[in-house]
Write an enzyme that holds these catalytic residues in place. Structure first.
Site, PDB file in Angstrom:
ATOM      1  N   ASN A   1       0.871  -1.176   0.000  1.00  0.00           N
ATOM      2  CA  ASN A   1       0.000   0.000   0.000  1.00  0.00           C
ATOM      3  C   ASN A   1       0.906   1.224   0.000  1.00  0.00           C
ATOM      4  OD1 ASN A   1      -1.754   2.078   0.503  1.00  0.00           O
ATOM      5  ND2 ASN A   1      -2.351   1.406   2.551  1.00  0.00           N
ATOM      6  N   TRP A   2       1.002   1.864  -1.147  1.00  0.00           N
ATOM      7  CA  TRP A   2       1.942   2.989  -1.273  1.00  0.00           C
ATOM      8  C   TRP A   2       1.421   4.259  -0.615  1.00  0.00           C
ATOM      9  CZ3 TRP A   2       4.257   2.986  -6.948  1.00  0.00           C
ATOM     10  CH2 TRP A   2       4.890   1.756  -7.176  1.00  0.00           C
ATOM     11  N   LYS A   3       0.150   4.275  -0.224  1.00  0.00           N
ATOM     12  CA  LYS A   3      -0.455   5.468   0.393  1.00  0.00           C
ATOM     13  C   LYS A   3      -0.217   6.692  -0.509  1.00  0.00           C
ATOM     14  CE  LYS A   3      -0.092   3.158   4.822  1.00  0.00           C
ATOM     15  NZ  LYS A   3       0.028   3.240   6.271  1.00  0.00           N
TER      16      LYS A   3
ATOM     17  N   HIS B   1      -9.477   1.112   5.351  1.00  0.00           N
ATOM     18  CA  HIS B   1      -8.162   1.316   5.966  1.00  0.00           C
ATOM     19  C   HIS B   1      -8.315   2.282   7.145  1.00  0.00           C
ATOM     20  CE1 HIS B   1      -4.021   2.481   6.609  1.00  0.00           C
ATOM     21  NE2 HIS B   1      -3.675   1.401   5.934  1.00  0.00           N
TER      22      HIS B   1
ATOM     23  N   GLU C   1      -6.642   4.687   8.088  1.00  0.00           N
ATOM     24  CA  GLU C   1      -6.442   6.101   7.746  1.00  0.00           C
ATOM     25  C   GLU C   1      -7.700   6.688   7.101  1.00  0.00           C
ATOM     26  OE1 GLU C   1      -2.730   5.488   5.666  1.00  0.00           O
ATOM     27  OE2 GLU C   1      -1.840   4.928   7.579  1.00  0.00           O
TER      28      GLU C   1
ATOM     29  N   GLU D   1      -5.056  -4.992  10.626  1.00  0.00           N
ATOM     30  CA  GLU D   1      -4.025  -3.973  10.818  1.00  0.00           C
ATOM     31  C   GLU D   1      -4.273  -3.249  12.131  1.00  0.00           C
ATOM     32  OE1 GLU D   1      -2.135  -2.634   6.882  1.00  0.00           O
ATOM     33  OE2 GLU D   1      -3.972  -1.496   7.070  1.00  0.00           O
TER      34      GLU D   1
ATOM     35  N   GLY E   1       2.814   2.270  10.812  1.00  0.00           N
ATOM     36  CA  GLY E   1       3.744   3.393  10.675  1.00  0.00           C
ATOM     37  C   GLY E   1       4.496   3.728  11.953  1.00  0.00           C
TER      38      GLY E   1
ATOM     39  N   SER F   1       3.770  -2.127  10.139  1.00  0.00           N
ATOM     40  CA  SER F   1       5.235  -2.120  10.280  1.00  0.00           C
ATOM     41  C   SER F   1       5.905  -3.433   9.869  1.00  0.00           C
ATOM     42  CB  SER F   1       5.646  -1.734  11.711  1.00  0.00           C
ATOM     43  OG  SER F   1       5.208  -0.420  12.006  1.00  0.00           O
TER      44      SER F   1
ATOM     45  N   GLY G   1       3.059  -1.087   4.247  1.00  0.00           N
ATOM     46  CA  GLY G   1       3.091   0.336   3.944  1.00  0.00           C
ATOM     47  C   GLY G   1       4.503   0.797   3.621  1.00  0.00           C
ATOM     48  N   GLY G   2       5.181   1.357   4.609  1.00  0.00           N
ATOM     49  CA  GLY G   2       6.499   1.963   4.399  1.00  0.00           C
ATOM     50  C   GLY G   2       7.496   1.068   3.679  1.00  0.00           C
TER      51      GLY G   2
END
Ligand code: 13P
Length: 250
Positions: free
Chosen positions: A9-11, A95, A97, A167, A173, A212, A233-234
């Site tokens: 997930n590149w956000k 999600h 976010e 999640e 993150g 993470s 993510g990251g």
């Protein structure tokens, strides 16, 4: 046997140059591990470019959100029907976010889930508790409520063509991955909750862990019986880390 799915997930990250470089670097590691399904969810602006770059690759495309309508006067939105033209297979829904920063409640998530399936795409239903809920031992109640909202409006059979991503919000993150044991406990609770309504669907649905995940933590998570992959993510923005996660799933 459930196939391992590693999804990035590149956000809100990327540029044309980065899309081209990252996809270029991921094709070989994905091709080297054909038993692992790999998907990336870039921002919608880059779907066209990504689709072209992935034409000769088994890496699937995903989107990070979809409006609950297919078209109309909804300024700024993108629909699942539109994603069909870009070869999109998966769409994230719910999600944390989106739930937190865009005030999406369980009813909205359930309606978006339905819109994604109506366009013949696969919803990736994201669920998970906040730190306060985790500390108050409310994890199971929270994820069951989030699942029930989707099942009540869409039916248990809708889960036969969906992916679930657990999640924990406190792990997203933050660099704090849930231990494999904590994640496995919740994944097992999710599967048992679904099994009360349909044992076959519960046994077959892929449940990803997100929060993470990196190249070092992936193997321990994937070794757990009910963890079928990762929503990353990251670490999905770094080719070598994402490649290490793909190889941990093989
Ligand atoms: P991080 O891997 O950066 O914690 O993000 C997880 C996530 O939110 C994936 O959807």
């Amino acid at each position: 046997m459930r196939q391992t799915l590693v999804m990035g997930n590149w956000k809100l990250n990327g540029s044309k140059a980065m899309v081209s470089e990252l996809i270029g670097a991921l094709k070989a590691p994905a091709a080297a591990h054909p038993t692992v399904s790999v998907a990336i969810c870039p921002p919608v602006l880059f779907l066209d470019q990504a689709q072209q770059l992935l034409a000769d690759s088994a890496i699937a495309l995903g989107a990070q959100d979809a409006d609950l309508h297919s078209s109309g006067a909804f300024t700024g939105e993108n629909s699942a029907v539109m994603y069909q033209e870009f070869g999109v297979r998966y769409v994230l829904v719910g999600h944390s976010e989106r739930r937190t920063l865009h005030q999406e409640d369980d009813a909205t998530v359930a309606a978006k889930f339905a819109a994604i399936q109506a366009a013949n795409l696969v919803p990736v239903l994201c669920i998970g508790e906040t730190l306060a809920q985790f500390e108050a031992n409310e994890t199971q109640a929270v994820v069951e409520r989030q699942l029930a909202a989707v099942i009540e409006s869409n039916g248990i059979n809708a889960l036969a063509k969906a992916v679930i991503a657990y999640e924990p919000v406190w792990a997203i993150g933050t660099g704090k991955t849930a231990t494999p044991e904590i994640a496995q406990t919740v994944h097992s609770q999710i599967r048992q909750f679904l099994a009360k309504q349909d044992a076959d669907i519960a046994a077959k649905v892929q449940i990803l862990y997100g929060g993470s995940v990196n190249g070092a933590s992936a193997a321990g998570l994937f070794a757990m019986a009910d963890i079928d992959g990762a929503l990353v993510g990251g670490a999905a923005l770094k080719a070598d880390e994402f490649a290490a996660i793909i190889s941990a799933g093989a």
